[in-house]
Design a protein around this motif. Sequence first.
Motif, mmCIF file in Angstrom:
data_model
loop_
_atom_site.group_PDB
_atom_site.id
_atom_site.type_symbol
_atom_site.label_atom_id
_atom_site.label_comp_id
_atom_site.label_asym_id
_atom_site.label_seq_id
_atom_site.Cartn_x
_atom_site.Cartn_y
_atom_site.Cartn_z
ATOM 1 N N ASP A 55 27.618 25.070 -33.036
ATOM 2 C CA ASP A 55 27.589 25.122 -34.050
ATOM 3 C C ASP A 55 29.063 25.144 -34.716
ATOM 4 O O ASP A 55 29.840 24.986 -35.206
ATOM 5 C CB ASP A 55 27.679 26.735 -34.619
ATOM 6 N N TRP A 56 30.239 25.141 -33.190
ATOM 7 C CA TRP A 56 31.590 25.360 -33.378
ATOM 8 C C TRP A 56 31.746 24.021 -33.465
ATOM 9 O O TRP A 56 33.395 23.892 -33.358
ATOM 10 C CB TRP A 56 31.867 26.333 -32.978
ATOM 11 N N ARG A 57 31.101 22.839 -33.488
ATOM 12 C CA ARG A 57 31.522 21.387 -33.317
ATOM 13 C C ARG A 57 31.419 20.652 -34.005
ATOM 14 O O ARG A 57 30.520 19.719 -33.927
ATOM 15 C CB ARG A 57 30.909 21.192 -31.857
ATOM 16 N N LEU A 58 31.701 21.239 -35.855
ATOM 17 C CA LEU A 58 31.381 20.063 -37.178
ATOM 18 C C LEU A 58 32.472 19.338 -36.956
ATOM 19 O O LEU A 58 33.967 19.712 -37.008
ATOM 20 C CB LEU A 58 31.638 21.650 -38.143
ATOM 21 N N THR A 59 31.683 18.100 -37.057
ATOM 22 C CA THR A 59 33.180 16.843 -36.943
ATOM 23 C C THR A 59 32.395 15.489 -37.938
ATOM 24 O O THR A 59 31.354 15.326 -38.076
ATOM 25 C CB THR A 59 33.143 16.334 -35.448
ATOM 26 N N SER A 60 32.855 14.844 -37.700
ATOM 27 C CA SER A 60 32.569 13.560 -38.606
ATOM 28 C C SER A 60 33.013 12.359 -37.650
ATOM 29 O O SER A 60 33.920 12.205 -36.626
ATOM 30 C CB SER A 60 33.276 12.910 -39.955
ATOM 31 N N SER A 61 32.473 11.711 -37.787
ATOM 32 C CA SER A 61 32.610 10.178 -37.641
ATOM 33 C C SER A 61 33.624 9.400 -37.829
ATOM 34 O O SER A 61 34.576 9.950 -38.876
ATOM 35 C CB SER A 61 31.630 9.291 -37.310
ATOM 36 N N LYS A 62 34.313 8.831 -36.950
ATOM 37 C CA LYS A 62 35.756 8.476 -37.852
ATOM 38 C C LYS A 62 35.522 7.033 -38.744
ATOM 39 O O LYS A 62 34.288 5.803 -38.354
ATOM 40 C CB LYS A 62 36.378 7.321 -36.678
ATOM 41 N N LYS A 63 35.932 6.830 -39.859
ATOM 42 C CA LYS A 63 35.322 5.648 -41.256
ATOM 43 C C LYS A 63 37.106 4.978 -40.077
ATOM 44 O O LYS A 63 37.695 5.149 -40.977
ATOM 45 C CB LYS A 63 35.649 6.787 -42.170
ATOM 46 N N THR A 64 36.533 4.196 -40.475
ATOM 47 C CA THR A 64 37.464 2.811 -40.920
ATOM 48 C C THR A 64 37.349 2.395 -41.673
ATOM 49 O O THR A 64 35.878 1.678 -42.411
ATOM 50 C CB THR A 64 37.487 1.831 -39.832
ATOM 51 N N PHE A 65 38.196 1.709 -42.254
ATOM 52 C CA PHE A 65 38.447 0.069 -43.700
ATOM 53 C C PHE A 65 39.518 -0.707 -44.009
ATOM 54 O O PHE A 65 40.944 0.071 -43.401
ATOM 55 C CB PHE A 65 37.837 0.759 -44.973
ATOM 56 N N THR A 66 39.907 -1.116 -44.896
ATOM 57 C CA THR A 66 41.292 -1.759 -45.001
ATOM 58 C C THR A 66 41.427 -1.253 -46.090
ATOM 59 O O THR A 66 40.860 -1.139 -47.264
ATOM 60 C CB THR A 66 40.948 -3.311 -44.751
ATOM 61 N N TYR A 67 42.719 -1.654 -46.375
ATOM 62 C CA TYR A 67 43.450 -0.791 -48.045
ATOM 63 C C TYR A 67 44.583 -2.370 -47.543
ATOM 64 O O TYR A 67 45.718 -2.083 -47.219
ATOM 65 C CB TYR A 67 44.157 -0.087 -47.757
ATOM 66 N N LYS A 68 44.464 -2.640 -48.794
ATOM 67 C CA LYS A 68 46.303 -3.619 -49.018
ATOM 68 C C LYS A 68 47.089 -2.981 -49.801
ATOM 69 O O LYS A 68 46.937 -2.936 -50.867
ATOM 70 C CB LYS A 68 45.416 -5.517 -49.277
ATOM 71 N N ALA A 69 48.201 -2.364 -49.082
ATOM 72 C CA ALA A 69 48.981 -1.702 -50.051
ATOM 73 C C ALA A 69 49.723 -2.291 -51.448
ATOM 74 O O ALA A 69 50.316 -3.748 -52.045
ATOM 75 C CB ALA A 69 50.379 -1.536 -49.048
#
Length: 186
Positions: A171-185
């Motif tokens: 119950d104490w290990r609530l986490t997300s997967s890493k989300k990756t995407f690209t961003y053009k500044a």
Amino acid sequence: MIVRLLRLLACQLLLAFACAQAQASDGIDITRAVIESSDDGYRLNAAYAFELPHGLENALQLSVPLYFTTEIELTRPRWWWTDEKAVSQRQTISIKYDVLTRQYHVRVMGSVQQSFPTLDEALFMIRRSRWLIAPKGALKPGETYNVTLRMFMDREYLQKPLQVNAFNNSDWRLTSSKKTFTYKAE
């Protein structure tokens, strides 16, 4: 014989799908992640979907504060060397229940605190974030950056006896997967 084998296979597939759905609902899902350019810099506009497991909700009712940390990293890919780390930021939000006032207090570390009468309203604030991740000029306009984002319940802020329990309790290990995407500044 073949019909029986196909039924057995279909049942196993349904069971595997149900288990995958149950396991996916135990974590944090990143439903939206956008970087916006503003006058003062670059902001992360993100939304998360999660429910508190029963154990965490009970701990919260006993006035144990919970901490959620969001980590974001922007790197600029380079073909001749390792990627250049342009931005690396963390934001921690705490939630605590006050038994005397029957209010939930949500605080962005080093910033504002708000009170809410219900858990759902307090979690709504945690599930939505919009914060400054980099000042103007930190990113090179026109360059493309790889963005990595994740959110997790930060057990390091818990008191030491609770940290031991947190390692042994799912119950104490609530986490997300890493989300990756690209961003053009911009």
